[in-house]
Design an enzyme around this catalytic site. Sequence first.
Site, PDB file in Angstrom:
ATOM      1  N   ASP A 152       5.123   3.790   1.767  1.00  0.00           N
ATOM      2  CA  ASP A 152       5.485   4.611   2.931  1.00  0.00           C
ATOM      3  C   ASP A 152       5.396   6.078   2.521  1.00  0.00           C
ATOM      4  O   ASP A 152       5.047   6.400   1.389  1.00  0.00           O
ATOM      5  CB  ASP A 152       6.900   4.246   3.434  1.00  0.00           C
ATOM      6  CG  ASP A 152       7.988   4.609   2.424  1.00  0.00           C
ATOM      7  OD1 ASP A 152       7.701   4.568   1.210  1.00  0.00           O
ATOM      8  OD2 ASP A 152       9.125   4.922   2.834  1.00  0.00           O
ATOM      9  N   HIS A 467       0.676  -3.094  -0.491  1.00  0.00           N
ATOM     10  CA  HIS A 467       1.279  -2.506   0.711  1.00  0.00           C
ATOM     11  C   HIS A 467       1.367  -1.001   0.448  1.00  0.00           C
ATOM     12  O   HIS A 467       2.313  -0.508  -0.175  1.00  0.00           O
ATOM     13  CB  HIS A 467       2.670  -3.099   0.933  1.00  0.00           C
ATOM     14  CG  HIS A 467       3.307  -2.672   2.230  1.00  0.00           C
ATOM     15  ND1 HIS A 467       3.079  -3.304   3.418  1.00  0.00           N
ATOM     16  CD2 HIS A 467       4.178  -1.673   2.514  1.00  0.00           C
ATOM     17  CE1 HIS A 467       3.775  -2.733   4.384  1.00  0.00           C
ATOM     18  NE2 HIS A 467       4.458  -1.725   3.855  1.00  0.00           N
ATOM     19  N   ASP A 512      -0.639 -11.421  -3.110  1.00  0.00           N
ATOM     20  CA  ASP A 512      -1.377 -10.154  -3.151  1.00  0.00           C
ATOM     21  C   ASP A 512      -1.930  -9.864  -1.757  1.00  0.00           C
ATOM     22  O   ASP A 512      -3.112 -10.064  -1.496  1.00  0.00           O
ATOM     23  CB  ASP A 512      -2.503 -10.263  -4.191  1.00  0.00           C
ATOM     24  CG  ASP A 512      -3.295  -8.969  -4.306  1.00  0.00           C
ATOM     25  OD1 ASP A 512      -2.796  -7.911  -3.851  1.00  0.00           O
ATOM     26  OD2 ASP A 512      -4.414  -9.022  -4.854  1.00  0.00           O
ATOM     27  N   GLU A 521       4.400  -4.023  -2.434  1.00  0.00           N
ATOM     28  CA  GLU A 521       4.368  -2.572  -2.237  1.00  0.00           C
ATOM     29  C   GLU A 521       4.238  -1.899  -3.612  1.00  0.00           C
ATOM     30  O   GLU A 521       4.397  -2.548  -4.653  1.00  0.00           O
ATOM     31  CB  GLU A 521       5.636  -2.091  -1.511  1.00  0.00           C
ATOM     32  CG  GLU A 521       5.547  -0.634  -1.083  1.00  0.00           C
ATOM     33  CD  GLU A 521       6.500  -0.243   0.041  1.00  0.00           C
ATOM     34  OE1 GLU A 521       7.162  -1.113   0.612  1.00  0.00           O
ATOM     35  OE2 GLU A 521       6.566   0.963   0.340  1.00  0.00           O
TER      36      GLU A 521
END
Length: 539
Positions: A152, A467, A512, A521
């Site tokens: 993020d 991620h 994965d 992530e």
Amino acid sequence: MAHDICPIAVNQIGYPARAAKTACFTKAGEFRVVDAATGETVYTGRTGEARHDPDSGVSVAHGDFTALTAPGRYRIEMDGASSAAFDISDRPYHELHRGLLKAFYHFRCGMDLVPEIAGPWSRGACHLKPAVVYGDPERRIDGRGGWHDAGDYGKYTVPAAKAVADLLLAYECFPGAFREPVPIPETDGRMPDVLHECRYELDFLFNMQDEATGGVHHKLTTLGFPPLNRKAEEDDGDLYVMPVSPTATADFAAVMALASRVLRPFDPAYADRCLAAARRAWDWLERHPDAPGFRNPPGVSTGEYGDRRGDRDERYWAAAELYRATGEAAYHEAFRRLAREDFDRFALGWADMGGYGTAAYLMNGRDRADAALYDELLEGLRAEADRIAGLVDASGYRVSLERHEYVWGSNMLVMNDAMLLLIADRLLGNEAWRAAALDQIHYLLGRNVLGISFVTGYGERSCRDPHYRPGVADGIDDPVPGFVAGGPNAGLQDERMRAELQGKPPAQCYVDHRDSYAGNEVAIYWNSPAVFAVSAFAE
Ligand code: G3I
Ligand code: 9MR
Ligand code: ZN
């Protein structure tokens, strides 16, 4: 699709020529080490007995090939199965080390990542808008720069402090691993690149300190997470700087004091600034002895980084670093007081920072310490290193994780344990601890039940689909290299894991896939202890 069990698991980067070398097999038998290019057999051996490893759900036999020391590129074969290729060489982790550090450049926010350095993963500057002060909508602060936390785009003080601390400590303990440039834009041949990289984050952290009070904001993020395919430079939701928290303030005080000490030889003025900021943060802590821990305020759903176990460990770390940086009795007194509180004195974060405080106090030397407290902490460290080494010996894949530790970010725990073992070795000298630390690197790089290297771009069978928003958005097939994935998580806290991994033993709870944020992530504070651990073997 869930991953198959790997019949012959190795560290896919390789093994130092003079170190112990073990591969993990799912059954006992004869094995051959072959030259990867010619297929010629260079070594034959027999594994030990296979023993059931409950956490991995398979039987594991160890094949030792320590006697093979000739530099080269090899595979291991048994009964028609073949391992991933790996190297034996004097310095097998040189490139890996640079890659793990270079990953921080790819995490950078607020500047162009140029093709000459970022390669095909170049991108434009992001998150340049001033941030609204949450709860005070007329106020704005400049919050540009620093590293994104993870997959993020949030920037969170608490995990950032862990990440910077790990890099600074890696440099302090193993400077020889950082001689060559990464390179990054600031490479100047004077200050090592790792310290330039830390400064990029420290420059951001300065802005997280509230000018009026010295308290430190917990995080700077949008209100919620943007979609997974959102490019950083197109993530234009309003940015908010969230309230001050005691954990953020204490971690800030600690890491700024640490930075002042490590950066001083290169830039005394900058070091003074770090120390002054650390002192102001400490003063805030003194004025707020019982400030409540951070909770996401209404309307905010980005990472919380709350701390159910309180802020005594963060304060302890801050007192230790401030004492180490200044030698002042008041900080020493505070440290001795906090040392009597109840928390784990050997954990290495992000929520439990006691280990950093202990390490700082011990590395400062017995002659500057309260001798009784010093000895008690040193004995505690010895016991903790022995405990971890014992777990390694009992584990099929020689990993330090206990069954309940296959949690979100389990690879951080593995690397934290390696770090603890190496700090203990530094203070107490014990080759077995160093060897156990190297075992944790072997696990990370592929010697695990799935035979997957958890570092993108490193290893023939490394994870490829993290991620990670910039990577999802860029449409490039290859991942940015050098990222440590979160790793197996028996909590199955995302839909993708729940769909594919129900009923699996803990060490197999990993897929994965880009949607698997609870296992796949990437994050700055999963890379940083890996930099520390690999530094010990990359000097
Ligand atoms: O330690 C407990 C254990 O006592 C318990 O038995 C077990 C059972 O679930 O869980 C363990 O706690 C887990 C904890 O991580 C361990 O550190 C929690 O379940 C788990 O929810 C928690 O996950 C955290 C996650 O955010 C969700 O809050 C991760 O540590 C943390 O690394 C992760 O951080 C995120 C940020 O919020 C946002 N940015 C990305 C970043 C990485 O995924
Ligand atoms: O993508 C988010 C990831 O960066 C965070 O670590 C994680 C923490 O909970 O949350 C992810 O966002 C997911 C959200 O929590 C739930 N809906 C799906 C989101 C992923 O696309
Ligand atoms: Zn950004």
